[in-house]
Design a protein around this motif. Sequence first.
Motif, PDB file in Angstrom:
ATOM      1  N   LEU A 270      26.561  44.968  20.061  1.00  0.00           N
ATOM      2  CA  LEU A 270      26.582  44.994  18.370  1.00  0.00           C
ATOM      3  C   LEU A 270      26.938  43.319  18.433  1.00  0.00           C
ATOM      4  N   TYR A 271      26.681  42.698  18.058  1.00  0.00           N
ATOM      5  CA  TYR A 271      26.434  41.575  17.147  1.00  0.00           C
ATOM      6  C   TYR A 271      27.141  41.137  15.882  1.00  0.00           C
ATOM      7  N   GLN A 272      27.918  40.864  15.427  1.00  0.00           N
ATOM      8  CA  GLN A 272      28.492  40.345  13.964  1.00  0.00           C
ATOM      9  C   GLN A 272      29.456  38.862  13.941  1.00  0.00           C
ATOM     10  N   ASN A 273      28.296  39.083  12.592  1.00  0.00           N
ATOM     11  CA  ASN A 273      28.901  37.632  12.473  1.00  0.00           C
ATOM     12  C   ASN A 273      29.405  37.574  10.578  1.00  0.00           C
ATOM     13  N   ARG A 274      30.556  36.668  10.864  1.00  0.00           N
ATOM     14  CA  ARG A 274      30.752  36.511   9.201  1.00  0.00           C
ATOM     15  C   ARG A 274      31.337  35.374   9.027  1.00  0.00           C
TER      16      ARG A 274
END
Length: 296
Positions: A270-274
Amino acid sequence: MSLKYVDIFWPRILELYGHELKSVDLFDSQKEINIINGKTLRIPKLSVGGYKDHNRQSMTFNTGAYSNDYEDKTLDHDRDIEFGIDPMDVDETNRVVSIANVQARFEKTQAIPELDCYTFSKLYTEAKRINAKIKTTPLTPSNVLADFDENLAEMEDSGVPLSRCILYCTTDYKKLLKNAEGVQRYLDASKGLGIDRRVHSIDDVGKIIVVPKERFHTLYNFTDGYAQDASGKLMDYILIDPESQVSRVKYSYINVYEPGSDSRTADKYLYQNRRFNGTFAIDDLLSKGCIIHAAE
């Protein structure tokens, strides 16, 4: 287990921005203004009084006055995304490189173009808000230099350092400058045959940056990625002193979770970016240090 991706690949992200982001210089101005409390910019509004006549008969100096106020601005472009990455697509002997390729592709095709779209369109919005000069008269080879000279004269009269200014423009506008009536070209024999018709600078403006048209409209829809808003107009150029505005970007969160870390993704990574970003006028400076030309 999560991988602190932003710590590992931050230098690569900065390198991508330096090569791919057309508005990168705007993020390097007003260095004393930092992000505080997560996503707030505190813009100083310092003003001081001037000299007064000295009285030789007096033992004291004249009292001056100053005002030291601040205006807080919140980074208003708050964006996030996550991807589920199938392990079959990941080289398990070097998973970071594989995930890095996903990150690089995302930055080049989505994040960086969107940041340019936001930044240039927000400059237009800010210029309009403070009544900076926005021109719409059609440009031609016969009037483009006169228009440019008028811009420089106006900025010089306002005390704007031209050597600090940047001209952002479209390919069409740069072509007009190449073919403008009155432009002189020189043959440098030391560089072989041929005349170099490339326009790198004009007069005292030291930097010209060509911006892809898709990133240079006055309004965008950011509902899903970025797209030109139907009511947006193409800009021909933005002539600006970078110190007349402040732009900042901050990655608050980039993580990669291993398979099984999140029940929603089961066996996937799971790749998450903010990311937060914002562009704001320093009102008294932008009113003098920014001139925009846009379609009618």
